[in-house]
Motif scaffolding. Structure first.
Motif, mmCIF file in Angstrom:
data_model
loop_
_atom_site.group_PDB
_atom_site.id
_atom_site.type_symbol
_atom_site.label_atom_id
_atom_site.label_comp_id
_atom_site.label_asym_id
_atom_site.label_seq_id
_atom_site.Cartn_x
_atom_site.Cartn_y
_atom_site.Cartn_z
ATOM 1 N N ALA A 159 0.820 -1.212 0.000
ATOM 2 C CA ALA A 159 0.000 0.000 0.000
ATOM 3 C C ALA A 159 0.856 1.265 0.000
ATOM 4 O O ALA A 159 0.355 2.353 -0.303
ATOM 5 C CB ALA A 159 -0.923 0.005 1.221
ATOM 6 N N CYS A 160 2.134 1.123 0.333
ATOM 7 C CA CYS A 160 3.056 2.265 0.382
ATOM 8 C C CYS A 160 3.841 2.428 -0.916
ATOM 9 O O CYS A 160 4.698 3.321 -1.009
ATOM 10 C CB CYS A 160 4.018 2.109 1.555
ATOM 11 S SG CYS A 160 3.202 2.096 3.166
ATOM 12 N N GLU A 161 3.554 1.594 -1.923
ATOM 13 C CA GLU A 161 4.257 1.684 -3.202
ATOM 14 C C GLU A 161 3.718 2.842 -4.030
ATOM 15 O O GLU A 161 2.506 3.115 -4.027
ATOM 16 C CB GLU A 161 4.114 0.379 -3.987
ATOM 17 C CG GLU A 161 4.941 0.352 -5.269
ATOM 18 C CD GLU A 161 4.795 -0.961 -6.026
ATOM 19 O OE1 GLU A 161 5.689 -1.293 -6.823
ATOM 20 O OE2 GLU A 161 3.777 -1.653 -5.815
ATOM 21 N N ASN A 162 4.592 3.507 -4.752
ATOM 22 C CA ASN A 162 4.227 4.655 -5.575
ATOM 23 C C ASN A 162 4.331 4.357 -7.072
ATOM 24 O O ASN A 162 4.843 3.312 -7.482
ATOM 25 C CB ASN A 162 5.120 5.847 -5.221
ATOM 26 C CG ASN A 162 4.856 6.353 -3.816
ATOM 27 O OD1 ASN A 162 3.707 6.446 -3.395
ATOM 28 N ND2 ASN A 162 5.921 6.674 -3.087
ATOM 29 N N PHE A 163 3.884 5.307 -7.876
ATOM 30 C CA PHE A 163 3.860 5.136 -9.330
ATOM 31 C C PHE A 163 5.248 4.920 -9.916
ATOM 32 O O PHE A 163 5.400 4.313 -10.974
ATOM 33 C CB PHE A 163 3.220 6.364 -9.992
ATOM 34 C CG PHE A 163 4.082 7.597 -9.944
ATOM 35 C CD1 PHE A 163 4.941 7.918 -10.992
ATOM 36 C CD2 PHE A 163 4.067 8.428 -8.835
ATOM 37 C CE1 PHE A 163 5.752 9.042 -10.940
ATOM 38 C CE2 PHE A 163 4.869 9.563 -8.772
ATOM 39 C CZ PHE A 163 5.719 9.872 -9.831
#
Length: 318
Positions: A159-163
């Motif tokens: 859930a903490c991963e970014n684009f």
């Protein structure tokens, strides 16, 4: 370019570890546990762990433990998951895990996990992916990942991963190389690296290399020796470490040495400190410097230490 000043660094670490009147000793009072971990790990990597008094170090570690099982950053300081991991790592280095009440420590760590899979750092409720890494790393070292809800922890990390493939400290947080290490390291420990976008994240990480060869934590920032660990360890775990100029990085790390007084600084010409000395040496270890012990990119401990622990655990179970 000077070579690696091994003996100067060894003397520096021993000196700042013992000089209670020094400025560095005073300003690091609140995080002494981590300071001992950095010093001991750096000395182990240069083959000089015996420079520290084993009995004194172990006694200090246990003076910092609380009834809840967690450890504080110093004697009479509140327990925190960061310092609990440092304490366990120190006991590993000095082959003293047999003195630890493992179930008590695991109960403390488990009590900090939240319903969404994240971890508090302490009783006050701060959430950060650093704490997820600390929890999984500590449980892994103790051979008890089963004591935590690992699937929920993985879900939170994702859930903490970014684009851009990177990770932040919380969902929606900016990608930062330090947080990337904690998330990639935690996923590696959990056997879940398939959740990383290896090429996308690998490119983001290798773009952290600056024209001077050093690595930074995020775009438009100066290079800093500590990212020689945070970035390179993640790249190593992702098997993308060949994507940076290793020779240029090594040259940058060595340019940050104090070859006379010992120690490594964040940048060339700055004052050395134990934090950057350890992470600079750890970076050189990841670059396969043959004069140094090999470090494990996920657990931030010497490979030989982890092999010893695994061997001891296997012997005890046979």
């Amino acid at each position: 370019m000077e070579g690696f000043a091994r003996e100067a660094h060894r003397a520096y670490i021993k000196r700042v570890s013992e000089d209670a009147d020094s400025f560095e000793y005073a300003v690091s009072e609140h995080l002494r546990m981590s300071g001992v971990y950095w010093a001991a790990s750096a000395l182990y990597l240069v083959g000089a762990l015996d420079d520290l008094n084993r009995d004194d170090v172990i006694a200090f570690v246990f003076k910092c433990q609380h009834d809840c099982g967690g450890f504080g950053g110093n004697v009479e300081h509140d327990p925190h998951i960061l310092y609990t991991l440092s304490a366990v790592q120190i006991l590993c280095l000095f082959d003293a895990l047999d003195q630890l009440d493992v179930e008590k420590v695991l109960a403390y760590i488990g009590s900090l996990q939240q319903p969404d899979g994240s971890f508090y750092g302490d009783e006050w409720g701060e959430v950060d992916t650093r704490f997820t890494y600390c929890a999984l790393c500590c449980a892994s070292i103790l051979g008890r990942l089963d004591a935590l809800d690992v699937p929920r922890a993985i879900h939170y990390i994702r859930a903490c991963e970014n684009f851009d493939g990177g990770f932040g400290c919380v969902p929606g947080g900016e990608s930062h190389a330090g947080q990337v290490f904690t998330c990639v390291g935690a996923l590696a420990i959990a056997g879940a690296l398939e959740h990383c976008q290896r090429d996308l994240l690998g490119w983001w990480l290798c773009e952290r290399q600056t024209p001077g060869g050093g690595l930074n934590g995020r775009p438009q920032k100066d290079a800093d020796v500590c990212y020689s660990w945070w970035v390179l360890s993640a790249l190593s775990l992702l098997e993308r470490d060949a994507w940076i100029d290793s020779a240029a990085l090594r040259k940058f790390i060595l340019s940050c040495q104090d070859v006379q007084g010992g120690g490594i600084a964040d940048k060339p010409g700055d004052e050395a400190d134990v934090f950057h000395t350890f992470f600079g040496i750890a970076g050189l270890s990841l670059l396969h410097d043959e004069s140094l012990e090999q470090i494990d990119a996920a657990h931030a401990l010497p490979v030989k230490v982890l092999e010893r622990i695994q061997s001891q655990r296997k012997a005890a179970s046979d």
